[in-house]
Design an enzyme around this catalytic site. Structure first.
Site, PDB file in Angstrom:
ATOM      1  N   GLU A 113       0.816  -1.218   0.000  1.00  0.00           N
ATOM      2  CA  GLU A 113       0.000   0.000   0.000  1.00  0.00           C
ATOM      3  C   GLU A 113       0.851   1.271   0.000  1.00  0.00           C
ATOM      4  OE1 GLU A 113      -3.753   0.176   0.154  1.00  0.00           O
ATOM      5  OE2 GLU A 113      -2.797   1.865  -0.800  1.00  0.00           O
ATOM      6  N   GLU A 174      14.126  15.596  -1.980  1.00  0.00           N
ATOM      7  CA  GLU A 174      15.449  15.058  -1.652  1.00  0.00           C
ATOM      8  C   GLU A 174      16.520  16.065  -2.081  1.00  0.00           C
ATOM      9  OE1 GLU A 174      15.924  11.766  -0.580  1.00  0.00           O
ATOM     10  OE2 GLU A 174      13.756  11.504  -0.488  1.00  0.00           O
ATOM     11  N   LYS A 189       5.007   4.959  -9.972  1.00  0.00           N
ATOM     12  CA  LYS A 189       3.768   4.711  -9.222  1.00  0.00           C
ATOM     13  C   LYS A 189       2.600   4.439 -10.167  1.00  0.00           C
ATOM     14  CE  LYS A 189       5.443   7.502  -5.413  1.00  0.00           C
ATOM     15  NZ  LYS A 189       5.584   8.879  -4.947  1.00  0.00           N
ATOM     16  N   GLY A 286       6.145  10.982   4.095  1.00  0.00           N
ATOM     17  CA  GLY A 286       6.418  11.306   5.497  1.00  0.00           C
ATOM     18  C   GLY A 286       6.549  10.013   6.273  1.00  0.00           C
TER      19      GLY A 286
HETATM   20  N1  LIG Z   1      10.285   8.639   3.020  1.00  0.00           N
HETATM   21  C1  LIG Z   1       9.023   8.643   2.618  1.00  0.00           C
HETATM   22  O1  LIG Z   1       8.253   9.574   2.916  1.00  0.00           O
HETATM   23  C2  LIG Z   1       8.476   7.488   1.794  1.00  0.00           C
HETATM   24  C3  LIG Z   1       7.125   7.529   1.341  1.00  0.00           C
HETATM   25  C4  LIG Z   1       6.613   6.440   0.624  1.00  0.00           C
HETATM   26  C5  LIG Z   1       7.435   5.363   0.351  1.00  0.00           C
HETATM   27  N2  LIG Z   1       8.750   5.368   0.781  1.00  0.00           N
HETATM   28  C6  LIG Z   1       9.572   4.192   0.474  1.00  0.00           C
HETATM   29  O2  LIG Z   1       9.971   3.586   1.701  1.00  0.00           O
HETATM   30  C7  LIG Z   1      11.226   2.953   1.537  1.00  0.00           C
HETATM   31  C8  LIG Z   1      12.181   3.476   2.610  1.00  0.00           C
HETATM   32  O3  LIG Z   1      12.358   4.882   2.457  1.00  0.00           O
HETATM   33  P1  LIG Z   1      13.051   5.793   3.571  1.00  0.00           P
HETATM   34  O4  LIG Z   1      12.732   7.197   3.207  1.00  0.00           O
HETATM   35  O5  LIG Z   1      12.723   5.299   4.923  1.00  0.00           O
HETATM   36  O6  LIG Z   1      14.617   5.512   3.256  1.00  0.00           O
HETATM   37  P2  LIG Z   1      15.871   5.881   4.155  1.00  0.00           P
HETATM   38  O7  LIG Z   1      15.521   6.897   5.185  1.00  0.00           O
HETATM   39  O8  LIG Z   1      16.991   6.160   3.214  1.00  0.00           O
HETATM   40  O9  LIG Z   1      16.190   4.523   4.941  1.00  0.00           O
HETATM   41  C9  LIG Z   1      16.697   3.388   4.290  1.00  0.00           C
HETATM   42  C10 LIG Z   1      17.100   2.341   5.323  1.00  0.00           C
HETATM   43  O10 LIG Z   1      17.543   1.193   4.611  1.00  0.00           O
HETATM   44  C11 LIG Z   1      18.826   0.818   5.097  1.00  0.00           C
HETATM   45  N3  LIG Z   1      19.664   0.283   4.029  1.00  0.00           N
HETATM   46  C12 LIG Z   1      20.099   0.908   2.898  1.00  0.00           C
HETATM   47  N4  LIG Z   1      20.874   0.076   2.188  1.00  0.00           N
HETATM   48  C13 LIG Z   1      20.919  -1.082   2.870  1.00  0.00           C
HETATM   49  C14 LIG Z   1      21.553  -2.318   2.653  1.00  0.00           C
HETATM   50  N5  LIG Z   1      22.316  -2.518   1.587  1.00  0.00           N
HETATM   51  N6  LIG Z   1      21.382  -3.295   3.567  1.00  0.00           N
HETATM   52  C15 LIG Z   1      20.629  -3.110   4.662  1.00  0.00           C
HETATM   53  N7  LIG Z   1      19.990  -1.955   4.923  1.00  0.00           N
HETATM   54  C16 LIG Z   1      20.152  -0.960   4.043  1.00  0.00           C
HETATM   55  C17 LIG Z   1      19.443   2.084   5.639  1.00  0.00           C
HETATM   56  O11 LIG Z   1      20.422   1.702   6.540  1.00  0.00           O
HETATM   57  P3  LIG Z   1      21.374   2.725   7.327  1.00  0.00           P
HETATM   58  O12 LIG Z   1      20.483   3.197   8.463  1.00  0.00           O
HETATM   59  O13 LIG Z   1      22.501   1.873   7.797  1.00  0.00           O
HETATM   60  O14 LIG Z   1      21.752   3.786   6.349  1.00  0.00           O
HETATM   61  C18 LIG Z   1      18.234   2.776   6.248  1.00  0.00           C
HETATM   62  O15 LIG Z   1      18.018   2.297   7.558  1.00  0.00           O
HETATM   63  C19 LIG Z   1      11.655   3.259   0.095  1.00  0.00           C
HETATM   64  O16 LIG Z   1      11.274   2.199  -0.730  1.00  0.00           O
HETATM   65  C20 LIG Z   1      10.855   4.500  -0.264  1.00  0.00           C
HETATM   66  O17 LIG Z   1      10.624   4.625  -1.645  1.00  0.00           O
HETATM   67  C21 LIG Z   1       9.285   6.380   1.495  1.00  0.00           C
END
Ligand SMILES: NC(=O)c1ccc[n+]([C@@H]2O[C@H](COP(=O)([O-])OP(=O)(O)OC[C@H]3O[C@@H](n4cnc5c(N)ncnc54)[C@H](OP(=O)(O)O)[C@@H]3O)[C@@H](O)[C@H]2O)c1
Length: 405
Positions: A113, A174, A189, A286
């Site tokens: 979702e 970003e 999307k 968010g």
């Molecule tokens: N941010 C939003 O508002 C949002 C909204 C909708 C969907 N999403 C989706 O949600 C997902 C996560 O987004 P996010 O914003 O939370 O990303 P993020 O803040 O960059 O966090 C990514 C996490 O993944 C870990 N990671 C990265 N590479 C890794 C690896 N090789 N092995 C193990 N762990 C690894 C990172 O570890 P470290 O802590 O060690 O760096 C971090 O904890 C993405 O698919 C994004 O498209 C995000």
């Protein structure tokens, strides 16, 4: 108490918010499902071991993002028979068939979702509520960054560059906003929505996209002159015997349900002959917002899936609530009338937000909106006003909902 063990891959913006939310909401989830969810292990670049987490989990939540290693972990979890919840639009838009196939073969659930529209439940509505409907078209504002930029350009007349800088300062964009402003993020999307709405294999490469970088203040000014809204719109629609999936800026007439979706909000409109249209809107991104959609998916994947609300809790019903009000008075047109009305309102703690007075021959009409106040206080004041000798008709009261989003 049975535990439902959740392996968490990624602990960034969404992962950390999901961890916190799951711990906060575990008692409510247990009341609904009979199982108490708990985090079985966390994997980041610096902590955790994937195999150990997989062994100790009933379900895996993937919040790493990007293709690798997220793809490998999701496939391994599915092949091991674990349900998977992910927010990874890149993975689903580019390797969707591979992961859907793995889930199908293993008989495991794959829920996503949060991959489209953050907390806006577009996936659930298209995939479940409208599973048997014939969908003709899906329109979406599915990128909050570009919607924020266009909204600010419209609201304040700033340039594209300044609006982008504001979006970055507020954390909506970003440091590298390329995928957002070129339309690529929205295209991913729309590929996912098209796959669900039309059942056809659509991946990111099948979607043509155009972004907002070339839009100018004058495009926005023309839109305003013509009563139009300029939005970055994703469209997936049946065309003849085929399908068109695309993303581009588009002018919308004011009455279109997407025209008033502003700021970083997302929205999806689903059109089908049987239902005309359904529009869903809400925060598109968010940490806490996206985490809430992820937790919803986890609860849906729990066994047995909740189909009934949990046993009721005791909550007292409140009858005297606060509201803003519109008050319409027909009065004799003479000095001091407004002052007396204002005095009575003031004595009850009611403060006037706006007032309009219109002459009606020897009489006058007073129309006012008052700020939020307890209904009992406002109605007490109206009772007193109703007894004033200069009143020509019974006061009329309509509640005002002031919130805008
Ligand atoms: N941010 C939003 O508002 C949002 C909204 C909708 C969907 N999403 C989706 O949600 C997902 C996560 O987004 P996010 O914003 O939370 O990303 P993020 O803040 O960059 O966090 C990514 C996490 O993944 C870990 N990671 C990265 N590479 C890794 C690896 N090789 N092995 C193990 N762990 C690894 C990172 O570890 P470290 O802590 O060690 O760096 C971090 O904890 C993405 O698919 C994004 O498209 C995000």
């Amino acid at each position: 108490m049975t535990a439902f063990r959740v392996g968490l891959l990624g602990h960034g913006t969404v992962g950390a918010a999901f961890h916190e939310l799951l711990e906060q909401r575990a008692p409510e989830v247990e009341a609904t499902t009979g199982q108490r969810p708990e985090i079985a292990g966390v994997l980041t670049r610096s902590r955790g071991d994937f195999d150990e987490i997989l062994d100790g989990s009933d379900l895996v939540v993937e919040l790493i993002g990007g293709l690798e290693p997220a793809r490998e972990y999701v496939l391994r979890a599915l092949r091991a028979g674990r349900h998977v919840v992910t927010a990874n639009k890149a993975l689903l838009a580019q390797r969707g068939e591979e992961v859907f196939g793995a889930a199908r073969e293993a008989g495991a659930q794959l829920r996503f979702e949060a991959a489209v529209g953050g907390v806006v439940p577009a996936i659930r509505v298209i995939g479940e509520t409208l599973a048997a409907a014939h969908v003709d078209r899906v329109h979406g504002i599915v990128n909050g960054t570009t919607n924020y930029i266009l909204t600010e350009m419209t609201r304040t007349g700033v340039s594209y560059g300044d609006a982008l800088s504001q979006a970055q300062a507020l954390g909506y964009a970003e440091a590298d906003p390329t995928d957002d402003v070129t339309g690529r993020d929205a295209a991913a999307k729309m590929a996912i929505l098209a796959r669900l709405a039309f059942g056809a294999s659509v991946s990111l490469e099948d979607v043509s996209y155009e972004g907002v970088e070339h839009l100018t203040e004058s495009d926005i000014a023309y839109a305003e002159e013509l009563g139009l809204s300029l939005k970055l719109i994703g469209t997936a629609e049946r065309v003849g015997d085929g399908l068109s999936v695309r993303v581009h800026p588009a002018f919308l007439f004011g009455a279109h349900p997407l025209a008033s979706v502003n700021g970083s909000f997302n929205a999806v409109t689903i059109e089908s002959p049987a239902i005309t249209e359904i529009t869903l809107s809400g925060p598109g991104a968010g940490g806490p917002q996206t985490a809430s959609a992820v937790l919803g998916d986890v609860v849906s994947a729990m066994i047995p899936p909740p189909t009934l609300p949990p046993p009721p809790v005791e909550l007292p019903l409140v009858s005297d609530v606060e509201s803003a009000f519109y008050l319409h008075l027909e009065v004799a047109d003479r000095p001091g009338v407004l002052a007396q009305v204002a005095e009575i309102l003031g004595l009850q703690g009611v403060s006037i937000k706006s007032v309009v007075q219109k002459g009606l021959g020897d009489d006058a009409r007073l129309e006012m909106v008052v700020h939020r106040v307890l209904e009992s206080k406002f109605l007490a004041a109206v009772g007193l006003i109703g007894r004033l000798e200069f009143l020509r008709a019974r006061p009329r009261v309509i509640r005002v909902i002031e919130e805008t989003f």
